[in-house]
Design an enzyme around this catalytic site. Structure first.
Site, short mmCIF file in Angstrom:
data_model
loop_
_atom_site.label_atom_id
_atom_site.label_comp_id
_atom_site.label_asym_id
_atom_site.label_seq_id
_atom_site.Cartn_x
_atom_site.Cartn_y
_atom_site.Cartn_z
N GLU A 55 29.51 26.06 9.47
CA GLU A 55 28.59 25.37 8.55
C GLU A 55 28.23 23.97 9.03
O GLU A 55 27.29 23.36 8.54
CB GLU A 55 29.21 25.29 7.14
CG GLU A 55 30.40 24.35 6.97
CD GLU A 55 31.74 24.94 7.43
OE1 GLU A 55 31.73 25.93 8.18
OE2 GLU A 55 32.79 24.40 7.04
N HIS A 102 34.21 25.60 12.27
CA HIS A 102 33.36 25.45 11.08
C HIS A 102 31.90 25.77 11.40
O HIS A 102 31.16 24.88 11.83
CB HIS A 102 33.46 24.01 10.55
CG HIS A 102 34.77 23.72 9.90
ND1 HIS A 102 34.98 23.91 8.56
CD2 HIS A 102 35.94 23.30 10.41
CE1 HIS A 102 36.24 23.61 8.26
NE2 HIS A 102 36.84 23.23 9.37
N CYS A 126 38.28 28.47 8.73
CA CYS A 126 39.39 27.52 8.88
C CYS A 126 40.58 27.95 8.01
O CYS A 126 41.19 28.97 8.27
CB CYS A 126 38.92 26.10 8.58
SG CYS A 126 40.10 24.88 9.19
#
Ligand code: XMP
Length: 507
Positions: A169, A167, A79
Site C-alpha cells: 500500500e 507493504h 506485514c
C-alpha cells in the site's frame, strides 16, 4: 449490491492507506476492527489483514479466530497480517536482528503466482517490521524473497490465502498497486464498479428515500467536506436543505463574504450569520489554548442551534463527516492533544436525526465527488483550515485588532503561494501571530513591534507532516511584503518543525 473488500484493522498506521489504495482501484472496501468481521454480509468478496504495532507473540497482540473466514473468502495478510497467519498455523516468527525499515528488492519471486503477476524483476518494496517469519507452516510455500528476508511473500498451497511481509500500500513499493489489483480484481473477482459518479447516483437515490420531504440543516465551514455534503444533499432534496454558515470573526480575510458568494452560486439555500461580536466578547482575555477551543466550540453550537430553531419543523442534522473520522480507532494511548471543534457536540444538543452522506469516503474521494458535482476547483482544493480559525494562530489573548493584523499577513502569504504556483504543492499554510515584540528599524526610526511566523506543511492526512521547502526567493518576497505592508509587524520567521513532534497548528 455494492461488492466490497473487508480490511481487518490490527492497528497499523497504514491501514487507512490500504483502504485508499483499494478504492483507487475503483473497488469499494470497508475498514473494520480486527475482531468485527461482518459475518453474514453477502457483499464481501475478499479480506485483507493489516499490519500492527504489536508482535504476534506479545501478550497484548490482537488475535482473531479466522476459521469462519478462511476458505470462504480470499485472504491477504500484510506485514503483521502475514506474520499472524503464518504463526497461528504453526510457522515461526522471530525478532529480526535489526529492525528492517525502508526499501528492499524482491530478488527472487514466482512470477507465475496470481498475486505477483506483472511484477517487475527485482521490484522495489517497502519494508517496515521488527519481526520476521523464519519458518512457514507445512502447507505454505514461499513465493518471494529479498536479500535479507527469505519469506517476503507466501501462499498456502491450494488455497486462496497469501501473506506479504512488505507493504504494497506504500508508494515506495513500486508494484504495490499491481499486487493489490491482482488480489482484489483477479483473485477476488472484483468488478471495479466504485466511482464518484456511481457514488453520487446511489447516494442521491438513498438520500431521497431516507429524507423524503423532511427538512434538513447543515453547518457549512467553507471547507471541502461540508461544502461537498451540502451540494450532494442539495441535489437530492433541494430547498428542504438549509445551510448555516457562522462567522466567528476569526476567518481569513474576506473569507466569509467570498465563501458565502460561492455557496450562493452553487444554488445552496444558505444563511450567513455574523456572530463575531459574541465570540470576541467571550474570548476577551483568554489565553489558554484549550479554553479558547472550548469557548469557540460551545459558542458555535449555540449560534447554530438558535439559527436552526428559526426554521420550522427541522428533522435532520447533516454533517460532512468523512471516513477517517468514523473508522473505529484502535488507538493505544488515547491521549487528547487538541480538542477539535467542528460540530462535535451538535448532535447531542439538537436531538435531531443525523445524516452523514460522506461518511464512507476518503478525502480524495470527497474531492472527486465535488468535481463530479461541478463544484469549482478553488473550493475543492482549498487547504484545510481549523474550526476555531485564527484564534488558534494568535498566541495569547485575542482582540479584533490582532485578528486583522494576522488576516493581512496571512492573506499576503496565501495569495503569494497562489501567484507563485505553490498553493497546490502544500497541504496547508498560514501565518501565526506571536506574543512577542522585537526591535527593528524602519527608515531612521526604531520600531518595537510584533513577529509573525509562517507555517507551510506537506502531508497526506495531517497525521504526520513535514515543513514545506519553499523557495528562498518566494520567502524573501513574502517576508518583505508583510513587513512593508502590515502595520504592526516588523519581523517574519518560518516554522521548520515537522509533525511529530510539533503539530500543524501552534495551539
Ligand atoms: P494539528 O494542529 O493537530 O492539526 O497538527 C491537524 C489538522 O487538523 C486541523 N485542525 C482542526 N480542524 N477543527 C478542525 O476542523 C479544529 O478544531 C482543528 N484543529 C486543528 C489543522 O488545521 C490540521 O489540518
Amino acid at each position: 449490491m455494492q461488492e466490497k473488500i473487508i480490511i481487518l484493522d490490527f492497528g497499523s498506521q497504514t491501514t487507512q492507506l490500504i483502504g485508499r489504495r483499494v478504492r483507487e482501484l475503483n473497488m469499494y472496501c470497508e475498514i473494520v476492527p480486527y475482531n468485527k468481521f461482518p459475518h453474514g454480509d453477502e457483499s464481501v468478496i475478499g479480506v485483507i489483514l493489516s499490519g500492527s504495532p504489536f508482535s504476534v507473540y506479545d501478550e497484548k497482540a490482537f488475535k482473531v479466530d479466522l476459521s469462519g473466514i478462511r476458505g470462504k473468502y480470499p485472504l491477504l495478510g500484510i506485514c503483521y497480517g502475514a506474520q499472524f497467519m503464518a504463526y497461528s498455523n504453526g510457522g515461526k516468527v522471530e525478532p529480526a536482528g535489526t529492525r528492517e525499515y525502508g526499501r528492499a528488492n524482491l530478488s527472487t519471486f514466482d512470477a507465475e503466482n496470481p498475486l505477483l503477476k506483472g511484477v517487475s524483476a527485482n521490484s522495489q518494496v517497502w519494508m517496515s517490521h521488527g519481526d520476521t517469519i523464519t519458518a512457514i507452516p507445512d502447507n505454505f510455500k514461499i513465493i518471494a524473497s529479498t536479500e535479507k528476508v527469505a519469506v517476503a511473500a507466501y501462499q498456502a498451497v491450494g488455497e486462496k490465502l497469501w501473506g506479504v511481509q512488505f507493504h504494497p500500500e506504500v508508494f515506495h513499493s513500486v508494484d504495490g498497486t499491481q499486487i493489490l489489483k491482482n488480489f482484489v480484481v483477479d483473485i477476488c473477482g472484483g468488478k471495479q464498479d466504485w466511482s464518484a459518479a456511481s457514488f453520487i447516483e446511489s447516494t442521491v437515490a438513498q438520500l431521497k428515500e431516507q429524507l423524503g420531504n423532511d427538512k434538513v440543516v447543515l453547518g457549512l465551514s467553507g471547507g471541502v467536506d461540508s461544502s461537498v455534503a451540502a451540494v450532494l444533499l442539495n441535489r437530492a432534496i433541494g430547498k428542504n436543505l438549509t445551510c448555516i454558515f457562522v462567522d466567528h470573526g476569526m476567518l481569513r480575510k474576506n473569507e466569509f463574504k467570498n465563501v458565502l458568494h460561492d455557496y450562493e452560486c452553487l444554488g445552496l439555500n444558505v444563511i450567513g450569520v455574523d456572530a463575531s461580536a459574541k465570540f470576541f466578547g467571550e474570548l476577551a482575555g483568554v489565553t489558554e489554548p484549550e479554553r479558547k477551543r472550548k469557548i469557540i466550540g460551545k459558542g458555535f453550537i449555540d449560534v447554530f442551534d438558535a439559527e436552526a430553531h428559526k426554521i420550522e419543523d427541522v428533522k435532520w442534522l447533516a454533517q460532512g463527516t468523512i471516513y477517517p473520522d468514523c473508522i473505529e480507532s484502535l488507538s493505544i494511548t488515547g491521549t487528547t492533544i487538541k480538542s477539535h471543534h467542528n460540530v462535535g457536540g451538535l448532535p447531542e444538543k439538537m436531538k435531531l436525526k443525523l445524516c452523514e452522506p460522506l461518511r464512507l469516503l476518503f478525502k480524495d474521494e470527497v474531492r472527486n465527488v465535488g468535481r463530479e458535482l461541478g463544484m469549482p476547483e478553488h473550493l475543492i482544493k482549498r487547504h484545510p483550515f481549523p474550526g476555531p480559525g485564527l484564534a488558534v494562530r494568535i498566541l495569547g489573548d485575542i482582540t479584533p485588532e490582532k485578528v486583522s493584523v494576522l488576516q493581512e499577513a496571512d492573506d499576503i502569504f496565501i495569495q503569494g503561494l497562489r501567484d507563485w504556483g505553490l498553493y497546490d504543492q502544500v497541504w496547508q499554510a498560514g501565518a501565526i501571530l506571536l506574543p512577542v515584540q522585537s526591535v527593528g528599524v524602519m527608515g531612521d526610526e526604531r520600531t518595537y513591534e510584533r513577529a509573525v511566523a509562517l507555517r507551510a506543511v506537506t502531508s497526506t492526512d495531517a497525521m504526520t507532516a513535514d515543513w514545506a521547502h519553499l523557495p528562498y526567493e518566494f520567502m524573501a518576497k513574502v517576508s518583505n511584503d508583510i513587513i512593508n505592508k502590515v502595520k504592526g509587524v516588523n519581523r517574519v520567521c518560518y516554522d521548520i518543525s515537522s509533525k511529530p513532534p510539533a503539530t500543524i497548528e501552534w495551539e
